[in-house]
Design an enzyme around this catalytic site. Structure first.
Site, PDB file in Angstrom:
ATOM      1  CG  MET A 113      -1.626   1.343   1.464  1.00 23.19           C
ATOM      2  SD  MET A 113      -2.709   1.322   2.926  1.00 23.19           S
ATOM      3  CE  MET A 113      -1.506   1.179   4.233  1.00 23.19           C
ATOM      4  CG  ASP A 136       0.640   7.919  -2.909  1.00 23.99           C
ATOM      5  OD1 ASP A 136       1.665   7.408  -2.442  1.00 23.99           O
ATOM      6  OD2 ASP A 136       0.625   8.517  -4.006  1.00 23.99           O
TER       7      ASP A 136
END
Ligand code: DQQ
Length: 539
Positions: free
Chosen positions: A102, A104
């Protein structure tokens, strides 16, 4: 790339208050950190008050999972939180998808009873790539239900990845997504997606506009340097504006586009802001702030007393810089209140691992909330072995420091308090110069630490030492082992009993020759065992 990947990726009480107000940059700090054993570190006499609260990790874990929403937040706990010995370091209170990479935070918003968080997500592995918009919903910003990705790269203009973007609410209240698509030839395009069914509070399905790409890079802008559309805001005549980050040569800048319908955009001839030589600007965020109080403002709020915040994520050094300033709707110019704190040469939201942040207005509690990506220090091989990489920092409420008017104040969202368990506190402890104080009972993996350092009359300290003032200070030179007139002092976290391993989170105060005070907030990871690299403290 992961093997399983298919082809896609802060004088005594009164006096202290007095000295506080006299020292504009001397701020009391509060921090929420993860720790093993917690100590207070001090290189000079100080008074402290400490409160350590141990989060009830096993009672209310972060609920993240790929299950349908049952209304019972604990229903998926067993497979959603890593209590297994082989994954002891996943966080319990920070947002993380169940697995994989993961980065932004994208398009955070509140809609029909739920907070939504989209995020750059690789469904196929724990490394950056194959980017889609992961999607999770929550009623309290703490317990999350992870849904299927909202956007995947399946069109010529985004087949290389669905990159960062923002959500804007149309006048009828429906949200739209503006995002950057990466075409096969690496061209960055700007696109729109709308909810397939706006009555669905989960907004599970998004439909891409048939008019995509809405924007391609303008003349003079390199096709790989044109990304991350901001949330749109409305100006007096009702038309919309967005800003998009780029660099021309090496001059980072915030382009402004204008639209009447959010679909057809035209480049404004003036830029919002530019700094020569600053490199590529990513993930621009631009929002209004109220002149006083903690109240947040919706993105299109205007008025003579309203200032704006421009935040730039600097690709060159991977930090988020911001400035508070005025915005001229006619010329599109953003002018920082404090020219010395101009974007990129001034303030950072955070001096740790915090990047590509994105704020949103929460209409429920009338506040502005800031999300930021906390990338870790693990190597790619370590991430692959763990099967996951990175987390989102605890969301923060941000508001203008009305005393100075040129910077923001941040605090973890108030909801976080609901997760608190046992409390350990020590009040008015005097710290000897050069001492380390162990806070007994603060043993744990997930601690919320609030500490107030009360500094003696600094002018006397300076006189006693009879030394020259010691500005500037460099966090990275000598770390917490440095000894100066005004510091360091702070916390040792992630420490073992023998203090062989420790991470120092410390403050240092300096005064420049022109008698301006500055407070530095640093971290020293040089005495951290390799095993714990990447865990550190997540604020
Ligand atoms: N991450 C996205 C880009 C953005 C960068 C790609 C910032 O859109 O510029 O994952 O971390």
């Amino acid at each position: 790339m992961d093997e399983s990947s298919p082809d896609l990726q802060s004088q005594q009480d009164e006096d202290l208050e007095g000295s506080y107000s006299k020292l504009p940059a001397f701020r009391r700090k509060q921090a929420t950190v993860s720790s093993f054993v917690f100590y207070v570190l001090c290189s000079l006499g100080l008074l402290i008050c400490v409160e350590v609260i141990i989060f009830s990790r096993f009672l209310l874990p972060l609920a993240v999972g790929n299950a349908s929403y049952s209304g019972d937040r604990r229903s998926n706990v067993s497979d959603l939180i890593n209590l297994e010995p082989e994954a002891p370091f996943r966080t319990s209170f920070h947002f993380q998808p169940p697995k994989n990479w993961m980065n932004d935070p994208n398009g955070p918003m509140y809609y029909k009873g739920f907070y939504h968080l989209f995020y750059q997500y690789n469904p196929w592995g724990a490394v950056w790539g194959n980017l889609t918009w992961g999607h999770a919903v929550s009623e309290d910003l703490l317990h999350w239900l992870d849904l299927e990705p909202a956007l995947k790269g399946d069109q010529w203009y985004d087949v290389g990845g669905v990159w960062s973007g923002s959500v804007t609410f149309r006048l009828d209240g429906t949200p739209i997504i503006l995002y950057t698509g990466l075409a096969e030839d690496l061209e960055q395009t700007q696109n729109m997606a709308v909810p397939d069914d706006a009555s669905d509070p989960f907004l599970r399905k998004w439909v891409k506009s048939s008019e995509n790409p809405l924007l391609r890079h303008p003349d003079g802008v390199y096709k790989e340097d044109f990304r991350d559309p901001s949330t749109a805001w409305q100006v007096e005549d009702g038309s919309w504006r967005i800003t998009i980050g780029t660099q021309v040569e090496t001059d980072g800048m915030a382009l402004v586009y204008k639209s009447r319908d959010l679909l057809h955009w035209e480049l404004e001839k003036n830029v919002l802001y530019t700094i020569p030589g600053s490199g590529m600007w990513e993930c621009l965020d631009f929002y209004p702030v109220a002149p006083t109080g903690r109240r947040g403002l919706d993105t299109s709020t205007r008025g003579p007393s309203v200032n704006h915040v421009l935040k730039v994520s600097s690709y060159n050094d991977q930090h988020d810089y911001y400035a508070v300033g005025s915005y001229n709707e006619v010329t599109q110019a953003f002018t920082p209140v404090n020219q010395e704190l101009g974007v990129l040469y001034g303030l950072q939201y955070d001096y740790g691992k915090f990047y590509a942040s994105k704020s949103f207005y929460d209409p429920v509690k009338k506040r502005r909330i800031l999300w930021g990506w906390s990338n870790e220090s693990d190597t790619e091989a370590q991430d692959i072995a763990k099967g996951w990489a990175s987390l989102q920092a605890i969301p923060r409420t941000v508001w203008l420091d009305s005393e100075l008017g040129d910077n923001l104040i941040q605090a973890p969202i108030e909801e976080l308090k609901s997760l608190r368990g046992v409390k350990v506190s020590k009040a008015e402890v005097e710290l000897e110069a050069g001492s380390i104080l162990r806070i007994e009972g603060s043993y744990g993996g997930q601690l919320d630490i609030e500490v107030t350092f009360e500094y003696p009359d600094v002018s006397k300290v300076a006189f006693k030492y009879g030394r020259p003032l010691d500005d500037p200070f460099d966090c990275s030179e000598g770390g917490s082992a440095q000894r100066g007139v005004f510091g360091p002092f702070g916390l040792l976290v992630m420490a073992d009993d023998a203090l062989q391993e420790q991470t120092a989170l410390f403050f240092y105060i300096s005064q420049s020759k022109d008698r301006q005070w500055s407070t530095y907030f640093c971290s020293d990871q040089s005495r951290l065992d390799q095993l714990f690299v990447g865990l550190l403290c997540y604020i």
